[in-house]
Design an enzyme around this catalytic site. Structure first.
Site, mmCIF file in Angstrom:
data_model
loop_
_atom_site.group_PDB
_atom_site.id
_atom_site.type_symbol
_atom_site.label_atom_id
_atom_site.label_comp_id
_atom_site.label_asym_id
_atom_site.label_seq_id
_atom_site.Cartn_x
_atom_site.Cartn_y
_atom_site.Cartn_z
ATOM 1 N N HIS A 21 0.854 -1.202 0.000
ATOM 2 C CA HIS A 21 0.000 0.000 0.000
ATOM 3 C C HIS A 21 0.880 1.240 0.000
ATOM 4 O O HIS A 21 1.438 1.624 1.028
ATOM 5 C CB HIS A 21 -0.908 -0.023 1.246
ATOM 6 N N HIS B 155 1.200 5.290 -2.054
ATOM 7 C CA HIS B 155 0.667 6.271 -3.023
ATOM 8 C C HIS B 155 1.830 6.837 -3.822
ATOM 9 O O HIS B 155 2.383 7.883 -3.476
ATOM 10 C CB HIS B 155 -0.084 7.380 -2.282
ATOM 11 N N GLN C 74 -9.842 9.250 -4.642
ATOM 12 C CA GLN C 74 -9.470 10.007 -3.441
ATOM 13 C C GLN C 74 -10.571 10.932 -2.924
ATOM 14 O O GLN C 74 -10.751 11.098 -1.729
ATOM 15 C CB GLN C 74 -8.197 10.820 -3.726
ATOM 16 N N HIS D 201 -9.672 2.038 0.940
ATOM 17 C CA HIS D 201 -9.308 2.847 2.106
ATOM 18 C C HIS D 201 -10.582 2.870 2.951
ATOM 19 O O HIS D 201 -11.528 3.583 2.626
ATOM 20 C CB HIS D 201 -8.947 4.273 1.692
ATOM 21 N N GLU E 93 -10.795 5.176 7.496
ATOM 22 C CA GLU E 93 -9.533 5.822 7.915
ATOM 23 C C GLU E 93 -9.888 7.125 8.637
ATOM 24 O O GLU E 93 -9.749 8.233 8.108
ATOM 25 C CB GLU E 93 -8.622 6.091 6.712
ATOM 26 N N ASP F 296 2.522 3.368 3.011
ATOM 27 C CA ASP F 296 1.486 4.330 2.606
ATOM 28 C C ASP F 296 2.066 5.538 1.868
ATOM 29 O O ASP F 296 1.647 5.869 0.766
ATOM 30 C CB ASP F 296 0.668 4.791 3.828
ATOM 31 N N TRP G 166 0.499 13.928 3.123
ATOM 32 C CA TRP G 166 -0.025 13.313 4.341
ATOM 33 C C TRP G 166 1.065 13.033 5.359
ATOM 34 O O TRP G 166 0.819 12.972 6.550
ATOM 35 C CB TRP G 166 -0.744 11.997 3.999
#
Ligand code: 17E
Ligand code: FE2
Length: 415
Positions: A56, A58, A151, A209, A212, A308, A314
């Site tokens: 996982h 991005h 997203q 997702h 979260e 992630d 983030w």
């Protein structure tokens, strides 16, 4: 290629491994240490194990932290907003440069299998298309699965569903979702049903997702697991993050686990990311905000760790080292018992492979592709304790990455 003097997980013996045509041909225990020869690669008693799996990450957003603005609050929701400011600046060259740099970091740290999320809340789909193209170009060097990840909402973002279908037609491997970000509970639930319908229609995997957020009332996981069960997609489905489970009532959790186990779905937890993003609306005490990794594992449910983010809106740290995520995860989830350490590497190897549905071609077994890494250390415990470097990464019998041992000399210390 022949390897000698390798240690394998869960065994005290040394092993020789013979590789032919890119596959493991023979794996033989040795009665003693063999001396090096020209025809064999001596790994000197170090641990040889299956490659790390990054299940996982991005990649489309990697290496963009602070562009154009920094996430000041440290929340998931501000991250989505900051990424929304970076998105209009995306183009293929920008994405390629950052993605290839990040893959290099991952390969340097023993990863050979990646599942990446590509944001589809973008009418151009440039991130998704570029990631699918890179996946195909690098096929011989690394396995990449691309998740079409909406997203800003599958049903809340304008044309979100059409963009998802375009992503499937372009060749995304996995359908994604984000129910806790949809405008309403109804849309969140509906999005879970839509995700499963899309997976059936296009014959793809699912990775959502899911929940979260620290909101104990965010219960899309039960909808996802139930849809996975009824559709018989089961282990082709993964729930990522599920951080709300940290805040669920224990009685509800007990009931939920029955469904989770029956459904056969997988879980991915991102320890560094969740300890950073969750608990942000708490004063003290502050929640840790990680899903119940220890309890999932004890219930026999497949769970693995991921990074992630690497330097994105983030999370502004990260370096491609899954051993770091594992270290955090074991601490935060209080999985620090002797037995936990004995099988720690499962969480970044075998369990990740199961989540990605690649286990049939993964592992140190005769007949399987000769993909492996060699780690500084002789077992899970020592690798973890010393954060052992990845010294060698071999794919299909060919060296993908090799690291020279670092040397330290002491001036005054009597060692
Ligand atoms: N997007 C999201 O919804 N959640 C995350 N943890 C990241 C991106 C990194
Ligand atoms: Fe994520």
């Amino acid at each position: 290629m022949n390897i000698i003097n390798a240690r394998l997980r869960h065994s005290n013996d040394l092993y020789s491994l013979e590789i032919h045509d890119g596959l493991f041909d023979k794996i033989t225990p040795q009665s003693s240490l063999l001396s090096a020869s020209e025809s064999s690669l001596d790994v000197a008693g170090k641990l040889l194990c299956a490659p790390f799996v990054e299940p996982h990450i991005h990649l489309d957003a990697a290496l963009t932290a602070g562009e154009p603005n920094w996430n000041q609050s440290g929340t998931l929701f501000e991250g989505i907003e900051r990424w929304g400011e970076r998105k209009p600046m995306l183009n293929e060259a920008d994405i390629r440069r950052r993605v290839l740099k990040t893959i290099e970091l991952l390969v340097a740290n023993g990863v050979q299998h990646i599942r990446t999320h590509a944001d589809t809340s973008d009418p151009s789909l440039v991130g998704l298309k570029t990631l699918c193209d890179i996946r195909d170009e690098l096929r011989d060097q690394i396995d990449i699965q691309v998740v079409a990840f909406p997203q800003e909402g599958l049903l809340s973002y304008p044309n979100g569903l059409q963009l998802m279908e375009q992503a499937m037609e372009y060749g995304a491997d996995v359908v994604g979702g984000i129910p806790h970000f949809e405008y309403t509970r109804e849309l969140g639930e509906q999005s879970m049903k839509t995700v499963i319908e899309l997976a059936l229609k296009y014959d793809r995997l699912v990775d959502v997702h899911c929940d979260e957020i620290d909101d104990p009332n965010s219960r899309y996981l039960e909808v996802l697991a139930c849809e996975a069960l009824f559709s018989e997609l089961g282990s082709r489905v993964t729930a990522s993050h599920t951080t709300a489970m940290h805040s669920y009532d224990n009685a509800y959790c007990s009931k939920l686990f029955r469904l989770l186990k029956k459904s056969g779905i997988n879980f991915i937890s991102c320890p560094t990311e969740s300890i950073h993003l969750q608990g942000r609306f708490d004063s003290y005490p502050k929640r840790r905000g990680l899903t119940r990794v220890k309890e999932l594992r004890e219930a026999g449910i497949n769970v693995c760790f991921a990074e992630d983010s690497i330097f994105d809106p983030w999370y502004s740290l990260g370096n491609g080292k899954l051993l770091r995520s594992l270290d955090f995860g074991l601490h935060i989830c209080q999985m620090m018992g002797y037995q936990d350490f004995q099988r720690a590497l499962d969480l970044i190897t075998d369990n990740g492979a199961v989540a990605l549905n690649i286990q049939h071609n993964y592992g140190i077994e005769v007949g399987k592709p000769a993909n492996f890494i060699v780690l500084e250390g002789e077992d899970d415990y020592s690798v973890l304790r010393n954060q052992g470097e990845v010294m060698l990464s071999v794919r299909g019998g060919e060296i993908l990455m090799q690291r020279q041992p670092s040397q330290v000399s002491y001036n005054r210390l009597a060692v």
